[in-house]
Design a protein around this motif. Structure first.
Motif, PDB file in Angstrom:
ATOM      1  N   ILE A 162       0.972  -1.158   0.070  1.00 57.81           N
ATOM      2  CA  ILE A 162      -0.060  -0.040   0.022  1.00 57.81           C
ATOM      3  C   ILE A 162       0.929   1.218   0.066  1.00 57.81           C
ATOM      4  CG2 ILE A 162      -1.742   1.195   1.264  1.00 57.81           C
ATOM      5  CD1 ILE A 162      -2.335  -1.251   2.635  1.00 57.81           C
ATOM      6  N   ARG A 163       0.781   1.972  -1.078  1.00 54.72           N
ATOM      7  CA  ARG A 163       1.867   3.111  -1.056  1.00 54.72           C
ATOM      8  C   ARG A 163       0.822   4.300  -1.373  1.00 54.72           C
ATOM      9  NH1 ARG A 163       6.119   1.007  -4.428  1.00 54.72           N
ATOM     10  NH2 ARG A 163       7.149  -0.108  -2.403  1.00 54.72           N
ATOM     11  N   THR A 164       0.969   5.523  -0.395  1.00 53.64           N
ATOM     12  CA  THR A 164       0.342   6.723  -0.534  1.00 53.64           C
ATOM     13  C   THR A 164       1.290   7.828  -1.128  1.00 53.64           C
ATOM     14  OG1 THR A 164      -1.021   6.068   1.151  1.00 53.64           O
ATOM     15  CG2 THR A 164      -1.006   8.412   0.656  1.00 53.64           C
ATOM     16  N   GLY A 192      11.252  -3.531  -9.112  1.00 55.37           N
ATOM     17  CA  GLY A 192       9.983  -2.890  -9.759  1.00 55.37           C
ATOM     18  C   GLY A 192      10.243  -2.207 -11.077  1.00 55.37           C
ATOM     19  N   HIS A 193       9.618  -1.078 -11.247  1.00 57.51           N
ATOM     20  CA  HIS A 193       9.889  -0.448 -12.654  1.00 57.51           C
ATOM     21  C   HIS A 193       9.596   1.209 -12.565  1.00 57.51           C
ATOM     22  CE1 HIS A 193       5.613  -0.805 -13.035  1.00 57.51           C
ATOM     23  NE2 HIS A 193       5.699  -1.977 -12.558  1.00 57.51           N
ATOM     24  N   GLU A 194       9.331   1.542 -11.515  1.00 59.28           N
ATOM     25  CA  GLU A 194       8.920   2.929 -11.505  1.00 59.28           C
ATOM     26  C   GLU A 194      10.089   3.956 -11.090  1.00 59.28           C
ATOM     27  OE1 GLU A 194       5.340   4.430 -10.491  1.00 59.28           O
ATOM     28  OE2 GLU A 194       5.084   2.879 -11.975  1.00 59.28           O
ATOM     29  N   ASP A 223      11.248  11.797  -4.413  1.00 62.50           N
ATOM     30  CA  ASP A 223       9.637  11.893  -4.108  1.00 62.50           C
ATOM     31  C   ASP A 223       9.326  10.761  -3.274  1.00 62.50           C
ATOM     32  OD1 ASP A 223       7.306  12.552  -5.074  1.00 62.50           O
ATOM     33  OD2 ASP A 223       7.522  11.457  -7.192  1.00 62.50           O
ATOM     34  N   ARG A 224       9.707   9.728  -3.490  1.00 57.77           N
ATOM     35  CA  ARG A 224       9.182   8.488  -2.674  1.00 57.77           C
ATOM     36  C   ARG A 224       9.508   8.640  -1.097  1.00 57.77           C
ATOM     37  NH1 ARG A 224       9.357   2.252  -4.539  1.00 57.77           N
ATOM     38  NH2 ARG A 224       7.929   2.959  -6.092  1.00 57.77           N
ATOM     39  N   ALA A 225      10.889   9.263  -0.638  1.00 61.86           N
ATOM     40  CA  ALA A 225      11.147   9.340   0.552  1.00 61.86           C
ATOM     41  C   ALA A 225      10.365  10.598   1.400  1.00 61.86           C
ATOM     42  CB  ALA A 225      12.559   9.894   0.707  1.00 61.86           C
ATOM     43  N   ASP A 274       2.701  -7.985 -19.401  1.00 61.59           N
ATOM     44  CA  ASP A 274       1.184  -7.157 -19.204  1.00 61.59           C
ATOM     45  C   ASP A 274       1.377  -7.040 -17.723  1.00 61.59           C
ATOM     46  OD1 ASP A 274       1.226  -8.634 -21.369  1.00 61.59           O
ATOM     47  OD2 ASP A 274       0.249 -10.483 -20.575  1.00 61.59           O
ATOM     48  N   CYS A 275       0.501  -6.009 -17.384  1.00 58.64           N
ATOM     49  CA  CYS A 275       0.370  -5.504 -16.132  1.00 58.64           C
ATOM     50  C   CYS A 275       0.084  -6.695 -15.121  1.00 58.64           C
ATOM     51  CB  CYS A 275      -0.323  -4.162 -16.195  1.00 58.64           C
ATOM     52  SG  CYS A 275       0.002  -3.192 -17.264  1.00 58.64           S
ATOM     53  N   ASP A 276      -0.636  -7.613 -15.435  1.00 56.11           N
ATOM     54  CA  ASP A 276      -1.070  -8.401 -14.285  1.00 56.11           C
ATOM     55  C   ASP A 276       0.062  -9.819 -14.329  1.00 56.11           C
ATOM     56  OD1 ASP A 276      -1.755  -9.756 -16.557  1.00 56.11           O
ATOM     57  OD2 ASP A 276      -3.677 -10.193 -16.202  1.00 56.11           O
ATOM     58  N   THR A 277       1.076  -9.579 -14.822  1.00 56.40           N
ATOM     59  CA  THR A 277       2.145 -10.631 -14.847  1.00 56.40           C
ATOM     60  C   THR A 277       2.604 -10.838 -13.271  1.00 56.40           C
ATOM     61  OG1 THR A 277       2.776 -10.294 -17.135  1.00 56.40           O
ATOM     62  CG2 THR A 277       4.108 -11.502 -15.920  1.00 56.40           C
ATOM     63  N   CYS A 278       3.025  -9.670 -12.866  1.00 53.77           N
ATOM     64  CA  CYS A 278       3.581  -9.682 -11.413  1.00 53.77           C
ATOM     65  C   CYS A 278       2.835  -9.140 -10.639  1.00 53.77           C
ATOM     66  CB  CYS A 278       4.931  -8.739 -11.772  1.00 53.77           C
ATOM     67  SG  CYS A 278       6.060  -8.906 -13.171  1.00 53.77           S
ATOM     68  N   HIS A 279       1.665  -8.399 -10.692  1.00 52.27           N
ATOM     69  CA  HIS A 279       0.982  -8.150  -9.528  1.00 52.27           C
ATOM     70  C   HIS A 279      -0.380  -7.869  -9.896  1.00 52.27           C
ATOM     71  CE1 HIS A 279       1.598  -4.168 -11.551  1.00 52.27           C
ATOM     72  NE2 HIS A 279       2.791  -4.456 -11.085  1.00 52.27           N
ATOM     73  N   THR A 280      -1.251  -7.755  -8.773  1.00 52.13           N
ATOM     74  CA  THR A 280      -2.667  -7.437  -9.231  1.00 52.13           C
ATOM     75  C   THR A 280      -2.754  -5.944  -8.735  1.00 52.13           C
ATOM     76  OG1 THR A 280      -3.140  -9.577  -8.721  1.00 52.13           O
ATOM     77  CG2 THR A 280      -5.050  -8.007  -8.834  1.00 52.13           C
TER      78      THR A 280
HETATM   79  C1  HEC Z   1       7.804  -7.955 -14.424  1.00 55.98           C
HETATM   80  C2  HEC Z   1       7.024  -7.660 -13.624  1.00 55.98           C
HETATM   81  C3  HEC Z   1       6.065  -6.377 -13.507  1.00 55.98           C
HETATM   82  C4  HEC Z   1       5.396  -6.132 -14.743  1.00 55.98           C
HETATM   83  C5  HEC Z   1       5.063  -6.638 -16.012  1.00 55.98           C
HETATM   84  C6  HEC Z   1       4.714  -4.866 -14.342  1.00 55.98           C
HETATM   85  N1  HEC Z   1       4.744  -4.483 -12.956  1.00 55.98           N
HETATM   86 FE1  HEC Z   1       4.337  -2.871 -11.896  1.00 55.98          FE
HETATM   87  N2  HEC Z   1       5.376  -3.434 -10.349  1.00 55.98           N
HETATM   88  C7  HEC Z   1       6.257  -4.693 -10.152  1.00 55.98           C
HETATM   89  C8  HEC Z   1       6.914  -4.668  -9.075  1.00 55.98           C
HETATM   90  C9  HEC Z   1       7.969  -5.706  -8.499  1.00 55.98           C
HETATM   91  C10 HEC Z   1       6.284  -3.343  -8.437  1.00 55.98           C
HETATM   92  C11 HEC Z   1       6.856  -3.208  -6.770  1.00 55.98           C
HETATM   93  C12 HEC Z   1       7.994  -2.435  -6.742  1.00 55.98           C
HETATM   94  C13 HEC Z   1       8.127  -1.976  -5.414  1.00 55.98           C
HETATM   95  O1  HEC Z   1       8.275  -2.577  -4.362  1.00 55.98           O
HETATM   96  O2  HEC Z   1       8.625  -0.586  -5.362  1.00 55.98           O
HETATM   97  C14 HEC Z   1       5.641  -2.741  -9.101  1.00 55.98           C
HETATM   98  C15 HEC Z   1       5.017  -1.645  -8.894  1.00 55.98           C
HETATM   99  C16 HEC Z   1       4.032  -1.086  -9.765  1.00 55.98           C
HETATM  100  C17 HEC Z   1       3.266   0.177  -9.242  1.00 55.98           C
HETATM  101  C18 HEC Z   1       3.472   0.884  -7.802  1.00 55.98           C
HETATM  102  C19 HEC Z   1       4.696   1.843  -7.847  1.00 55.98           C
HETATM  103  C20 HEC Z   1       4.393   2.911  -7.071  1.00 55.98           C
HETATM  104  O3  HEC Z   1       5.336   2.841  -6.118  1.00 55.98           O
HETATM  105  O4  HEC Z   1       3.959   3.824  -7.345  1.00 55.98           O
HETATM  106  C21 HEC Z   1       2.437   0.552 -10.194  1.00 55.98           C
HETATM  107  C22 HEC Z   1       1.572   1.638 -10.111  1.00 55.98           C
HETATM  108  C23 HEC Z   1       2.668  -0.521 -11.237  1.00 55.98           C
HETATM  109  N3  HEC Z   1       3.383  -1.400 -10.725  1.00 55.98           N
HETATM  110  C24 HEC Z   1       1.951  -0.374 -12.408  1.00 55.98           C
HETATM  111  C25 HEC Z   1       2.191  -1.256 -13.320  1.00 55.98           C
HETATM  112  C26 HEC Z   1       1.655  -1.336 -14.758  1.00 55.98           C
HETATM  113  C27 HEC Z   1       0.437  -0.474 -15.140  1.00 55.98           C
HETATM  114  C28 HEC Z   1       1.981  -2.184 -15.437  1.00 55.98           C
HETATM  115  C29 HEC Z   1       1.612  -2.625 -17.112  1.00 55.98           C
HETATM  116  C30 HEC Z   1       2.212  -1.586 -17.781  1.00 55.98           C
HETATM  117  C31 HEC Z   1       3.009  -3.001 -14.769  1.00 55.98           C
HETATM  118  N4  HEC Z   1       3.055  -2.343 -13.331  1.00 55.98           N
HETATM  119  C32 HEC Z   1       3.681  -4.162 -15.103  1.00 55.98           C
HETATM  120  C33 HEC Z   1       6.492  -5.666 -11.273  1.00 55.98           C
HETATM  121  C34 HEC Z   1       6.052  -5.095 -12.470  1.00 55.98           C
END
Ligand code: HEC
Ligand code: HEC
Ligand code: HEC
Ligand code: HEC
Ligand code: HEC
Length: 484
Positions: A230-232, A433-435, A338-340, A459-465
């Motif tokens: 959960i991230r605000t 992650g990827h942000e 930003d995140r800090a 795809d966005c649901d590969t790693c998380h919902t």
């Molecule tokens: C290969 C795996 C993977 C895929 C594919 C992926 N994500 Fe993520 N995503 C992650 C992981 C791991 C984190 C958690 C990172 C962390 O703990 O900071 C994350 C975090 C996030 C966050 C929260 C980040 C934040 O701090 O604000 C968002 C929003 C997000 N993903 C959106 C997406 C979307 C939209 C897509 C599709 C385009 C996508 N992700 C595809 C692995 C993935």
């Protein structure tokens, strides 16, 4: 000559030739160092205070060395006198009969025996303590203060702050220790002559394999359930508007029915994935080799790779993926501003009602200060100045909150930016992650394809919902019972 006779001769020599200034100086040095060491060990046992790293060098390394030097001087003096006697044509041995039946000689022998025992004990203790000390976090983190300060600061603020530097950087066993000490001595020179690189390069090329370090505590087959995050975030508007993102990360692992999720698919039997990277930071990955569940190897490559010039390929390196390819900052996790700030505001360490707090704090954090001292002096003053001039009413009533916010912003800077070591925001990207950095998308970008046309999934649901994305008041938090 029998061994017994030889030993007797040696004792004779020691008795009769030991009375020279070198041997006596050696005895004095050894005895006084021994007293200092024993006193220090006693203080260390009884005092609750931790040893200062420089005092540590003194007492764990220098005094034991003096103690040894003294011991070595004793025979040196004896041999020298013997040589002089020989040169002068005087008889060397036996000078005069020493009667081992005489009580006084026996007493002396007993004393020598006891002293030898004490010396060996002191030496053993000093040796163990010295090695222990050189493996300690304080020695690694504080002795070369400026050099290690970024890593040490981040380490102290991490889930691993109670794990030793040595447990990740040196690993188990004597060969690992010896290797570490050799490279440690090289580093000591680099520090003494100021030739170390700034920042210290990352990734660490010869880091121990994860199997010998991480896996001593976290075993890869362990199944981990989905992890709720959960991230605000706070916007850069006047009200610092909050919004929340909630996601379930599919960490997975080993299950009776095979391997699932993030951990399972990359690592299960280890060496499942290897990759080729064309830059030393392992950020550009044009080719990935994956071993399928049935053992066949699949190569995923980018379009770039197919046309890559030979010189570039020759410089590339290949690596088996392990924990560190994702968890590259498990303990030296530098934050982005930003995140800090979001975290500090979320935890209510700062008053989120101060107008434009996020925006102004971000601005102050991103200024290019020459060193930490300047930043520490300027940040709180500048923030107070902003409220004093732009919001005088608020400044009057919320002076304490403004001051606290100034201190918190300053602390965020001090924890993450080290101009002296050329470490600033994002110098060491985090691959989880990827942000914040490319991270998982180095491979999961949809651009890596196999010969039969499959791609590494992106795809966005590969790693998380994603349960909520940037929502003001996510309904799901109420359903979870986290919020009323
Ligand atoms: C290969 C795996 C993977 C895929 C594919 C992926 N994500 Fe993520 N995503 C992650 C992981 C791991 C984190 C958690 C990172 C962390 O703990 O900071 C994350 C975090 C996030 C966050 C929260 C980040 C934040 O701090 O604000 C968002 C929003 C997000 N993903 C959106 C997406 C979307 C939209 C897509 C599709 C385009 C996508 N992700 C595809 C692995 C993935
Ligand atoms: C939980 C394991 C762990 C612990 C504990 C740990 N480190 Fe590290 N450290 C790492 C990893 C992993 C890297 C490599 C990062 C990479 O390769 O991208 C690293 C990298 C470094 C680097 C290279 C520069 C950088 O930031 O990447 C230095 C210097 C360092 N560590 C010093 C220390 C010191 C000093 C301590 C103890 C105070 C310590 N480490 C404790 C895991 C650890
Ligand atoms: C000596 C034991 C030890 C070693 C070695 C070790 N860890 Fe840990 N690790 C821990 C402990 C203890 C925690 C904290 C658990 C907690 O807070 O519940 C932890 C937590 C973590 C977490 C969770 C962090 C979080 O945000 O909650 C990750 C990820 C992790 N370790 C990865 C690694 C990696 C990667 C390595 C190797 C570079 C490593 N660990 C080496 C003991 C260890
Ligand atoms: C493909 C990338 C990847 C690899 C490889 C990987 N992990 Fe993880 N791991 C993750 C992600 C993503 C998370 C969740 C991140 C977060 O908590 O923000 C995670 C979470 C964890 C956690 C915390 C679990 C919890 O419930 O909080 C531990 C501990 C951990 N990993 C240890 C390891 C160890 C040890 C290895 C090597 C054997 C490893 N990981 C390999 C991606 C990876
Ligand atoms: C070095 C390249 C590489 C990196 C970096 C990488 N992955 Fe992967 N990942 C792969 C490959 C290859 C596969 C297997 C592809 C396949 O199923 O054909 C895979 C599979 C997965 C799967 C299983 C997908 C499924 O549905 O079968 C998940 C989940 C996953 N990765 C998450 C992550 C996360 C999260 C990260 C970042 C923390 C990450 N990966 C980083 C190469 C990588």
């Amino acid at each position: 000559m029998s061994i017994g006779a030889r030993i007797r001769d040696m004792f004779r020599m020691a008795f009769q030739l030991g009375n020279n200034w070198i041997s006596l100086a050696g005895t004095a040095l050894t005895t006084s160092s021994a007293f200092v060491l024993v006193w220090f060990w006693f203080m260390e046992l009884t005092s609750p205070r931790q040893v200062h790293p420089y005092a540590g060098i003194m007492f764990f390394l220098i005094f034991p060395a003096l103690f040894l030097l003294g011991l070595a001087l004793i025979p040196v003096g004896i041999l020298r006198v013997r040589k002089q006697r020989k040169a002068a044509g005087e008889p060397v041995l036996p000078l005069q009969a020493v009667d081992f039946n005489q009580p006084s000689v026996r007493r002396l022998l007993t004393i020598v025996g006891v002293l030898t025992f004490i010396n060996v004990s002191i030496l053993g203790t000093a040796g163990i303590k010295g090695v222990e000390y050189m493996d300690s976090n304080r020695f690694c983190g504080l002795t070369c203060h400026t050099v290690m300060s970024p890593e040490y600061t981040a380490f102290l603020n991490s889930p691993h702050s109670r794990v030793g530097c040595a447990q990740c950087h040196i690993g188990h066993g004597a060969p690992a220790l010896v290797r570490a000490k050799i490279s440690g001595s090289r580093q000591l020179f680099a520090v003494a002559f100021g030739t170390f690189s700034r920042p210290i390069p990352s990734p660490v090329e010869h880091l121990r394999p994860a199997r010998e370090t991480c896996e001593q505590c976290h075993w890869p087959q362990k199944f981990t359930d989905d992890k709720l995050i959960i991230r605000t975030k706070f916007a850069e508007d006047e009200a610092n508007t909050a919004s929340t993102t909630i996601l379930l990360l599919k960490i997975g692992g080993h299950t009776p029915n095979g391997t699932t999720g993030i951990h399972g698919r990359h690592l299960d039997a280890m060496e499942r994935i290897s990759y080729l990277s064309t830059d030393p930071r392992r950020q550009e990955i044009p080719k990935v080799t994956y071993r399928e569940e049935n053992g066949t190897l699949t190569e995923y490559v980018t379009d770039d790779f197919k046309t890559m010039p030979k010189e570039k390929l020759e410089k590339a390196s290949i690596r088996n993926m392990d924990c560190i390819d994702c968890h590259n900052r498990p303990t030296h996790a530098f934050q982005l501003p930003d995140r800090a700030l979001d975290k500090a505001m979320m935890e209510k360490r700062m008053d989120t009602e101060l107008p434009f707090l996020k925006k102004k704090a971000l601005e102050l954090l991103k200024v290019d200060y020459p060193d930490q001292k300047t930043a520490a002096a300027k940040i709180p003053v500048a923030l107070a100045e902003f409220y004093r001039t732009s919001y005088p009413e608020i400044y009057k009533h919320k002076r304490a909150q403004v001051d606290t916010a100034g201190e918190v912003v300053k602390a965020i800077y001090m924890r993450n930016v080290f101009p002296e070591m050329k470490i600033t925001w994002g110098t060491h990207p985090n691959n989880i992650g990827h942000e914040e950095a490319v991270g998982c998308f180095r491979c999961h970008d949809g651009g890596h394809t196999s010969a039969d046309g499959r791609t590494i999934k992106g795809d966005c649901d590969t790693c998380h919902t994603l349960l909520a994305q940037d929502e003001k008041d996510p309904k799901i938090l109420k359903e979870f019972g986290i919020k009323q």
